[in-house]
Structure formats: structure tokens, C-alpha cells
Design an enzyme around this catalytic site. Structure first.
Site, mmCIF file in Angstrom:
data_model
loop_
_atom_site.group_PDB
_atom_site.id
_atom_site.type_symbol
_atom_site.label_atom_id
_atom_site.label_comp_id
_atom_site.label_asym_id
_atom_site.label_seq_id
_atom_site.Cartn_x
_atom_site.Cartn_y
_atom_site.Cartn_z
ATOM 1 N N GLU A 7 0.670 4.223 1.003
ATOM 2 C CA GLU A 7 -0.102 5.228 1.645
ATOM 3 C C GLU A 7 1.096 6.075 2.529
ATOM 4 O OE1 GLU A 7 -3.718 3.364 3.445
ATOM 5 O OE2 GLU A 7 -3.511 4.838 4.611
ATOM 6 N N ARG A 65 0.965 -1.312 0.099
ATOM 7 C CA ARG A 65 -0.173 -0.153 -0.001
ATOM 8 C C ARG A 65 0.915 1.265 -0.036
ATOM 9 N NH1 ARG A 65 -5.165 -1.870 2.505
ATOM 10 N NH2 ARG A 65 -5.572 -3.697 1.239
ATOM 11 N N ARG A 67 0.393 2.191 13.173
ATOM 12 C CA ARG A 67 -0.294 1.057 12.735
ATOM 13 C C ARG A 67 -0.209 0.872 11.065
ATOM 14 N NH1 ARG A 67 -6.702 1.875 13.751
ATOM 15 N NH2 ARG A 67 -7.288 2.803 11.775
ATOM 16 N N HIS A 68 0.473 1.811 10.356
ATOM 17 C CA HIS A 68 0.517 1.546 8.822
ATOM 18 C C HIS A 68 2.032 1.230 8.474
ATOM 19 C CE1 HIS A 68 -3.337 3.883 8.723
ATOM 20 N NE2 HIS A 68 -3.478 3.325 7.735
ATOM 21 N N GLU A 80 -9.351 -1.223 13.705
ATOM 22 C CA GLU A 80 -9.920 -2.322 12.600
ATOM 23 C C GLU A 80 -8.700 -3.299 12.309
ATOM 24 O OE1 GLU A 80 -10.370 -0.469 8.865
ATOM 25 O OE2 GLU A 80 -9.871 -2.317 7.975
ATOM 26 N N ARG A 112 -0.615 -6.292 12.343
ATOM 27 C CA ARG A 112 -1.668 -5.558 13.131
ATOM 28 C C ARG A 112 -2.492 -6.680 14.091
ATOM 29 N NH1 ARG A 112 -5.738 -1.130 10.732
ATOM 30 N NH2 ARG A 112 -4.023 -0.388 9.657
ATOM 31 N N SER A 137 -11.777 -5.819 6.983
ATOM 32 C CA SER A 137 -12.801 -5.322 6.045
ATOM 33 C C SER A 137 -13.066 -6.323 5.274
ATOM 34 C CB SER A 137 -11.970 -4.130 5.261
ATOM 35 O OG SER A 137 -12.875 -2.942 5.380
#
Lengths: 173, 534
Positions: B308, B306, B314-315, B457, B508, B460
């Protein structure tokens, strides 16, 4: 003008039938009340105390000499510390939280003008606090919740949710 | 000056010079003689030292192991050094954790992963004083081969894992020497974060640890890092075992793909010969194609990329995805039940088989034990909204949950239901990907769900749209270029079963199960916008 709205709410709380007409002066829009033949009353605290006397509710200004002095101290605190933004919000909350550790009201054992004006003054701060912060300043939150639920006090301000149960019990979060 | 005088002066000068030169030569000769004498003395001393060193064959730095020989020698594990081995002469290979000389003795602690044992070199008939000196000077973390007698100790050695025995060394050889300056001190790296500041001792910050992962992962005394990654290995194993028992098949999906699967913004581009390709953001499309190919139930474990630019706790830009997809009969809750049951089996497996690791981690990073309910708690989005509004949060009916609200909701759920794990069902359609199946009764909502651990989270998922017509409509609604997903939509044209699934992030899940606060602690070699090494 927040001060004028506060005075209007205060009048309602005091049950004063005829609302007064206020003007303002200066950049800070300090409220002014014409006082018949006497010199005009200037300032939120001065006018508020006058209204209390007009409504014949002297107990709202404190019980006994010491009680009255404490009420005046808090009224001064409201204007000089809270409104003026000279002190950082966190330290105000910290001090207030410590002070309220063993008290139900700011002065004595019943609601006074100190509670009402401090409630009006600190409302926007409490409104913006996260749930966790309200738990951190638990005594302030408890006092605030108590005052905002007091019949006739709230009027112009929206209610702030104060949770009964602790969500952040341990130090790990 | 007259010529004679000048000449005379030169002569004097010359005489003076030759005198000087003579003196200089003399001095140099003396110096050389002294040096030769000293060298001769040293050589003599060395010889006598060598002659005195009766143990010189029993210690030293070995030649680099280049597979020169195959000695018939069994190496004992440190964890097997128990009273049963007392009075045996054994060989072992371990790291020097500490070495400390004390007069005629040298005390060492030898370490293998989380096990360590006290060892001793003492001047006597087996060891000379040169050997003791050598042992005391071996640098920390060096790997040594040691031949020693296992001896019983009267008093338990509290500071070692092997408390009932110690080794009396007869031979010690350095197999791999460590440089004397270590980039981080192990005692500092092991210290719990809070303590150091109070007592003025150093703690090692995260970046230093991550830059020197090779040493950081050794962390001996509490073996926190080792415990974390052993637990992580357990999560993978439990995931695989549970799903295999449920009849799932493990698949492998490609990571170099032609179109961004989750939307164009957060995807890494790679050059692919004369054009470009992308690194897969999820195995989504391929999982679904397998269902259309009648695999019925599949899972895959593999990297997810990812792009991002989020620098949060947490990323990661690369992490390990554990993905599930399955066909169902009539209701996507069959899928939710399967996933939650898998998660519960993982939690139970960790609780029952990894207590040592969990306790080890919580010594350095204390936290509340992980709680879950059976059956798993499932709340609807509208209920969650009500709970949040009751707590003073203002949110629209179709708003997505922000991270702070997710965390607050986690707290409210914990307080009300006493669980750290729950499912949130029926998310608003507007905030989910185009391939999410809309709710049959309310077009504002969808058959999609998230799962949370400790308020954050971890999964998903949803029922997927398996009808090519509806899929096309939803893609158009999200303004996606249909050409780019043509082959994806085509896979549903020849009979596709209703299906759904979800994916979790391994790092995670481990972080949250253990109550840690940064996903880099559970990623062996983490990748984020600022870190590409080691």
C-alpha cells in the site's frame, strides 16, 4: 444571494409583517432597498440598521453611546474582515475566541444586531470546523451555540452541532 | 654578444650554478642532520617514556577477538555491581559511555544496556599517567574489558544505575573500537521531542534514528527503545500463552502464494522461477483451511506484506500479524468473546509485568495510561452511527468509517464509557471482503467486527462464509475470478464447521498501548514505501 436571505431572515426575526423587495448592484451583488422618496439604502449593514429602526427595536443597536459604538464596530468587522476574506480564518477565530472569553454577547448584556449578523457571517466557517477545532475555539463555539438557539434568529441556516462535553482534554491526541 | 662574451657568460653561469648547487646541497645536508637529530631525540624520549611507563602491560588495544584463547575468567554484569561485591577484584565487559580526564584521573561511565556504573583510572601504583591518558582518549561506544576493584562510595552516584559502588580500574583493554564520529549523539536521541526545541538543543529526527538503528536501539539513559521492544516481546509471549491455555494450536502458513488473498491492488509480486508469485497479505485462507482440517482453534504469528503506497503514521509495508481463527458452536460472538478475552489478558499482563518498561517509555513520550473494561465494551455499528450523527457527522447507513471518523468515535466512546478499547459489531456488508458472512436478519449488514485501541483500528474480523455455494455467490458479486480461488472454495466442500477469527498488527498494538504516535517507533527495522534499509 446570501445577503438577501439574511435580510429576509432578519425581517422575520424582527417580526416585520411586510417583506421588502430588494435589488442588487455591482459584481458583489450588494443589496439595495428603495426608500420611498429618500435616496436608496445600499449595503447589508445599512439596510439591517434601517430595518431595526423600522421595527422599533432600537435596543438591538446597542445600549448607551458605548454600547452603540461597539455594535457598529462589529457590524463593520462583519463586512470588512469576515466577508472580504482579507484575514485568515484561523486568526479571526483566535481573536474572537479571546474576545468572548468573558462575554456572553458581542456588545453589552443582551442580543444585538452585532450578534445576529456575525452569526450569519461566521456560520459557514463554524459548520466546517472539526469537533477538535470547536473545542479549541471553545468561547466562539459557546457564543455561536447560544445565538443559533436564540428564538427566531436561525431561520435560513442549518443548525451546527456544538458538543457540551470535552473530548480532547489532554494535549496528547 | 660575441662568442667570447657568450662563453664567458656561460662559464659565469656555470660557476654561479655550481655555487647555487653547493648551497643547496649544504642546506639539504643541514636539514637531514636536523631531522636525524630529532628522530633520535624522539626515539630516546619514547624509550624513556616506555621505561617510565610501568603500567604499559595493563592497558591498550587488544588484538581482535578471533577466538584465540579461552581464558578462565568470569565477567561480572554491571547490574550485579552492588555493595555485596565491595573489595572484590572483578572483570567486566561494557561500553564506554563517557570518559573524562581530570588532572591525574580519568572518570569513565561504563554501560551495559540500561545499567551503568562509574569507573576511575587514577595515577598511582597501578596506573601510570600514560594509562590515564589512554583511558581518556578511548572513543565513546567502544567496548572494553576492565579489571577493577569494586569500591563503596560515600555519596550515592545519582547519574548511574549502580549508585552505591564505583570501579577502580587496574587494567583496561579495548576489545572493539568505535569510530570517533558517531552518526547520532546519544544524549540528543534520548531527549524528549518537545524539550529540545525550547532550549536550543538538538533532537534527533526519526529518519536519522531509523538509518542508524544499531545505535538508536542502544539508547542508554532512558532505554526507551529497549523498553519498547521488550514490551513488544511481552505482547507476543502473552498472545501465545493466553491462546495456548485456551487450547489453540500455533500454525505456520506460507508467505509465497499463487493468488492475492485480500484483493489484487496491494500485493507484492515476486518472480518465481519462470513465472510470478505473490507475498501473502494475510494468512486468512490458510487459517480457514486448518479449521476445515479439524484443528478447531489456531493462531499464527508471522510477517504480513501490504503493497500500500500509504505514507502515514500507522502503515508499514511489512508488519507482524498475530492471527486467530476458531470454529464456534452457534454464534460468532463466541469468537468475539475469545478474542477480547485474549486482548484483555495481554493488557493485564503488560500492566502487571512491564511497568518498568511502560514508565521508561512514558518519560520520553508521555501519555495517558491505557484503560479497558471488563467485559469488553461492544457497540453495534448503528449505535456508532447515531453517536457520530449526534456529534454533527453526516454519514450514510452503509458507509464505511473514515479514519477521522474512527478517531472521533474513539473520543466519543472514551468520553461516554471511559475505555480505550472496544469492539464495533455488525459492519455494513458492502464494505467487507467477499468471504464475510452476511447478517441473518438484515442483508445490508454482516457478522463482522473491528476492534479499536485509542480510537484506531487494530483488528478486523468476522464470521466466515463456510458454505461453498454462498461463497461462490459472494465471490461473483465482488467480481472475483473463481479460477483463482478454486482450491480455497474446494476446502469447504467436504464438511466445514462454522468459524470466524481476526488478525492484529503487533507494531500497531504496541504503539497504541504505549500511546506513541508512529508505528516506526515500534518496528525494529521498519518497512514503508520509502524505506528498505537497514
Amino acid at each position: 444571494n446570501m445577503a438577501l436571505r439574511e435580510l429576509a431572515s432578519l425581517e422575520k426575526y424582527l417580526g416585520l409583517k411586510k417583506p421588502n423587495k430588494y435589488s442588487t448592484q455591482g459584481d458583489k451583488k450588494v443589496p439595495v432597498l428603495q426608500n420611498n422618496n429618500a435616496p436608496p439604502l445600499v449595503g447589508l449593514v445599512t439596510i439591517a440598521c434601517h430595518l431595526v429602526k423600522e421595527a422599533k427595536r432600537p435596543e438591538l443597536l446597542g445600549d448607551g453611546a458605548e454600547g452603540r459604538a461597539v455594535v457598529q464596530q462589529w457590524l463593520e468587522y462583519r463586512v470588512t474582515k469576515l466577508d472580504s476574506h482579507t484575514e485568515d480564518t484561523k486568526s479571526i477565530l483566535k481573536d474572537l475566541n479571546l474576545y468572548m472569553q468573558d462575554k456572553v454577547y458581542l456588545a453589552g448584556n443582551q442580543l444585538t444586531l452585532a450578534d445576529v449578523l456575525m452569526y450569519y457571517g461566521i456560520h459557514s466557517v463554524i459548520l466546517d470546523l472539526a469537533v477538535q477545532e470547536k473545542e479549541q475555539y471553545v468561547n466562539v463555539a459557546r457564543w455561536f451555540d447560544h445565538i443559533q438557539h436564540h428564538p427566531g434568529v436561525r431561520h435560513h441556516l442549518p443548525p451546527v452541532v456544538v458538543l457540551r462535553n470535552r473530548l480532547y482534554t489532554s494535549r496528547h491526541h | 654578444m660575441t662568442k667570447e662574451e657568450a662563453n664567458g657568460a656561460t662559464e659565469e653561469e656555470q660557476q654561479a650554478q655550481s655555487k647555487k648547487a653547493l648551497k643547496k646541497q649544504q642546506k639539504e645536508a643541514e636539514k637531514a642532520a636536523k631531522k636525524a637529530e630529532k628522530q633520535a631525540k624522539l626515539a630516546a624520549e619514547q624509550q624513556s617514556a616506555d621505561e617510565d611507563d610501568f603500567a604499559k602491560d595493563r592497558y591498550g588495544v587488544s588484538a581482535m577477538v578471533q577466538s584465540q584463547q579461552k581464558p578462565d575468567r568470569a565477567l561480572v554484569r554491571v547490574e550485579d555491581l552492588t555493595p555485596q561485591k565491595v573489595d572484590q577484584l572483578i572483570w567486566l565487559r561494557a561500553r564506554v559511555h563517557t570518559s573524562r580526564a581530570k588532572g591525574k584521573q580519568c572518570f569513565l561511565v561504563l554501560r551495559q544496556q540500561q545499567f551503568n556504573v562509574q569507573a576511575l583510572v587514577a595515577v598511582g601504583d597501578r596506573a601510570s599517567k600514560q594509562m590515564v591518558k589512554f583511558a581518556a582518549n578511548i572513543t565513546k561506544e567502544s567496548i572494553v574489558d576492565v579489571e577493577a576493584m569494586v569500591r563503596k562510595v560515600e555519596q550515592k552516584i545519582e547519574s548511574c544505575s549502580q549508585q552505591d559502588v564505583e570501579l577502580h580500574i587496574e587494567r583496561i583493554f579495548v576489545i572493539s573500537q568505535a569510530e570517533p564520529r558517531l552518526p547520532l549523539q546519544l544524549e540528543d536521541a534520548v531527549r524528549p521531542d518537545g524539550d529540545g526545541e525550547e532550549e536550543g538543543r538538538a533532537t534527533v529526527n526519526q529518519d536519522t534514528r531509523l538509518d542508524n538503528r544499531v545505535i538508536d536501539l542502544r539508547l542508554p539513559k532512558t532505554t526507551t527503545s529497549q523498553a519498547i521492544f521488550r514490551l513488544q516481546s511481552g505482547v507476543c509471549q502473552l498472545f501465545r500463552d493466553t491462546l495456548t491455555k485456551k487450547g489453540f494450536v500455533e500454525i505456520q502458513t506460507p508467505k509465497i502464494i499463487s493468488a492475492a488473498s485480500e484483493g489484487g491492488a496491494n500485493v507484492f509480486t515476486v518472480s518465481y522461477f519462470k513465472s510470478s508469485a505473490y507475498l501473502a497479505q494475510s494468512p486468512q485462507l490458510y487459517k480457514q483451511m486448518c479449521i476445515c482440517a479439524d484443528f478447531d482453534k489456531v493462531f499464527c504469528v508471522g510477517p504480513v506484506f501490504r503493497a500500500e503506497d500509504s505514507n502515514t503514521h500507522r502503515h508499514l509495508t511489512e508488519f507482524v500479524g498475530l492471527d486467530i481463527e476458531m470454529a464456534f458452536n452457534y454464534h460468532y460472538h463466541e469468537v468475539i468473546d475469545s478474542i477480547t478475552d485474549t486482548m484483555v489478558q495481554i493488557f493485564k499482563g503488560l500492566r502487571d509485568n512491564f511497568q518498568t518498561e511502560i514508565q521508561t517509555v512514558s518519560k520520553q513520550f508521555p501519555s495517558e495510561p491505557f484503560k479497558f473494561l471488563e467485559p469488553t465494551l461492544r457497540l453495534e455499528y448503528t449505535e456508532a452511527l447515531a453517536m457520530l450523527r449526534e456529534a454533527g457527522v453526516e454519514m450514510g447507513d452503509e458507509d464505511d468509517l473514515s479514519t477521522p471518523n474512527e478517531k472521533l468515535l474513539g473520543r466519543l466512546v472514551k468520553e461516554k464509557y471511559d475505555t480505550d478499547f472496544y469492539v464495533l459489531d455488525k459492519y455494513p456488508l458492502a464494505v467487507r471482503p467477499f468471504y464475510t458472512m452476511p447478517d441473518p436478519n438484515n442483508p445490508k449488514y454482516s457478522n463482522s467486527y473491528d476492534m479499536f485501541m485509542r480510537g484506531e483500528e487494530i483488528l478486523s474480523g468476522a464470521q466466515r462464509v463456510h458454505d461453498p455455494q454462498l461463497l461462490t455467490e459472494r465471490a461473483l458479486h465482488h467480481q472475483i475470478d473463481l479460477e483463482k480461488i478454486k482450491s480455497y472454495i474446494d476446502s469447504f466442500r467436504y464438511g466445514a464447521p462454522p468459524h470466524g477469527g481476526g488478525g492484529i498488527g503487533l507494531e500497531r498494538v504496541c504503539m497504541l498501548y504505549l500511546g506513541l504516535h508512529n508505528v516506526r517507533q515500534t518496528s525494529m527495522f521498519p518497512r514503508d514505501p520509502k524505506r528498505l534499509t537497514p
